[in-house]
Design an enzyme around this catalytic site. Structure first.
Site, PDB file in Angstrom:
ATOM      1  N   GLN A   8      28.959 -62.014  48.926  1.00 44.92           N
ATOM      2  CA  GLN A   8      28.606 -60.882  48.072  1.00 44.92           C
ATOM      3  C   GLN A   8      27.316 -61.160  47.310  1.00 44.92           C
ATOM      4  O   GLN A   8      27.210 -62.182  46.631  1.00 44.92           O
ATOM      5  CB  GLN A   8      29.746 -60.606  47.091  1.00 44.92           C
ATOM      6  CG  GLN A   8      29.526 -59.415  46.176  1.00 44.92           C
ATOM      7  CD  GLN A   8      30.666 -59.260  45.176  1.00 44.92           C
ATOM      8  OE1 GLN A   8      31.025 -60.213  44.489  1.00 44.92           O
ATOM      9  NE2 GLN A   8      31.237 -58.089  45.105  1.00 44.92           N
ATOM     10  N   GLY A   9      26.351 -60.263  47.429  1.00 42.13           N
ATOM     11  CA  GLY A   9      25.089 -60.380  46.709  1.00 42.13           C
ATOM     12  C   GLY A   9      24.991 -59.348  45.600  1.00 42.13           C
ATOM     13  O   GLY A   9      24.308 -58.326  45.764  1.00 42.13           O
ATOM     14  N   GLU A  11      38.127 -55.281  44.327  1.00 46.23           N
ATOM     15  CA  GLU A  11      38.014 -56.686  43.954  1.00 46.23           C
ATOM     16  C   GLU A  11      38.845 -56.991  42.717  1.00 46.23           C
ATOM     17  O   GLU A  11      39.561 -57.995  42.665  1.00 46.23           O
ATOM     18  CB  GLU A  11      36.551 -57.048  43.703  1.00 46.23           C
ATOM     19  CG  GLU A  11      36.359 -58.507  43.288  1.00 46.23           C
ATOM     20  CD  GLU A  11      34.926 -58.819  42.879  1.00 46.23           C
ATOM     21  OE1 GLU A  11      34.603 -60.018  42.811  1.00 46.23           O
ATOM     22  OE2 GLU A  11      34.153 -57.892  42.613  1.00 46.23           O
TER      23      GLU A  11
END
Length: 393
Positions: free
Chosen positions: A126-127, A244
């Site tokens: 994840q960026g 998330e």
């Protein structure tokens, strides 16, 4: 809300319990039980076992390869997975990116990426966060400038979990500096083998290499890798974060942790008596279990809403906020129970009971739980605005 399982659900629970008992490799079970970090190969191999049974992408619709379970079945499965000491797996692709592609991706993106996620052909990282844009994610500065059929990406990301293992990254980038800062953000899929990407390790407080810094220098990304519309990245990002944050709550694993702590208090002693005989410790264990029970019921209410067709919303911030607080509380109790056995740091050979070996490392890393995935302060603001209807000026 009726929380009693039906006869069919109890039969399903037994089926899942028996399957884990028969198919979970003993070495993975023991490592997970002791809190030992698994290798990439071990995780991928385990997930392929799950996928072979059709039990990997448990939250996906049937049309994309999911098992078509109810919310209750998914809850039962996760409880039995934790009870069996089975690894959680790769959440980035399965829990985060998969639902995003289903909601915002093109048909071409769905057809290509979803089977690869399900078959563990891709490892996604994840960026999102940057050195100056963590909790204030909308302040991100990584730029993606249009150049024909491509974007040219420059900037950096931080806390890239398992970025050194990943072959792909989903990334928030700035495609415009006009208007509100949220309006100029887009969501890109990037191949980690693309020239111009550099990954540098960050060794976390537990002594392990989970995290990284990722740098982008003139990285060329095809525009077909844009998810949703240009400038829609903030909407996509918020959708992903609800999934998330619900997962970060970790109810199933905290329940197992609680059970193990009580067992340790009964089986281990000081001054000739079981630790459980200490009234102060009993009170702390009882408080932690009450907090965990409240968290579980909050999770069950969210499941009931999901079963009624409602997508995860701002309520996920409640789960994340309370779930990580419970994880920290349990990790503190673990250190208290371990006593002097928590002092050695990655000692050669066992010092005391094996179950205490990772206690301090677990405690240390769990300090970050109330920060990653959106800090406590961010979650409280979301709850205040989106659930309580409060306005801030």
């Amino acid at each position: 809300m009726n929380i009693d399982f039906s006869p069919e659900e109890l039969a399903f629970q037994q089926e899942v319990r028996e399957w884990f008992a028969q198919n979970l490799p003993a070495d993975l079970k023991r490592k997970t039980e002791l809190g030992i970090m698994l290798s990439k190969d071990e995780l991928v191999a385990w997930q392929r076992i799950l996928n072979g049974r059709g039990w990997l992408v448990t939250g996906w619709p049937k049309e994309y390869g999911g098992p078509d379970w109810t919310a209750t079945q998914r809850y039962i499965f996760d409880m039995e997975r934790a009870r069996a000491n089975a690894p959680i797996g790769l959440s980035m692709g399965i829990i985060m990116l998969g639902p995003v592609l289903m909601a915002f991706g093109t048909q071409e993106q769905k057809d290509y990426y979803l089977p690869r996620i399900r078959n563990c052909d891709d490892w996604w990282c994840q960026g999102y966060s940057e050195p100056g844009a963590g909790s204030d994610l909308a302040s991100l500065k990584t730029m993606a400038v249009s150049d024909g059929d491509d974007y040219i990406v420059n900037g950096s990301k931080i806390w890239t979990t398992y970025g050194h293992w990943a072959n792909r990254i989903f990334c928030l980038v700035r495609t415009s500096t006009e208007g509100k800062k949220q309006e100029g953000i887009s969501f890109l899929l990037i191949d980690m083998d693309t020239p111009g990407i550099e990954v540098r390790p960050i060794i976390s407080i537990d002594g392990e290499h989970h995290l990284n810094e990722t740098f982008f220098t003139d990285v060329r990304v095809p525009k077909k890798n844009l998810v949703g519309k240009e400038g829609q990245g903030w909407t996509v990002a918020k959708y992903l974060l609800t999934h998330e944050r619900t997962t970060i709550a970790g109810v199933a694993d905290s329940k197992v942790h609680m059970t193990n702590l009580k067992r340790m208090a009964r089986e281990n002693g000081a001054n000739g008596e079981p630790l459980m005989n200490d009234p102060n410790l009993r009170q702390k264990l009882a408080k932690a279990e009450i907090n965990l029970t409240a968290l579980e019921y909050t999770n069950l209410r969210t499941l009931a809403a999901t079963a009624a067709g409602k997508a995860p919303g701002p309520e996920s911030s409640l789960l994340k906020l309370d779930g990580t607080a419970v994880q920290q509380e349990l990790s503190e109790l673990g250190v208290e129970l371990a006593g002097q056995y928590a002092w050695p740091w990655k000692a050669e050979g066992e010092v005391g009971p094996a179950e205490y070996a990772s206690t301090m490392m677990r405690y240390a890393f769990t300090r970050a739980a109330t920060i990653y995935g959106g800090s406590d302060e961010v979650q409280k603001n979301v709850i205040a605005k989106m659930i309580l209807g409060l306005n801030f000026k």
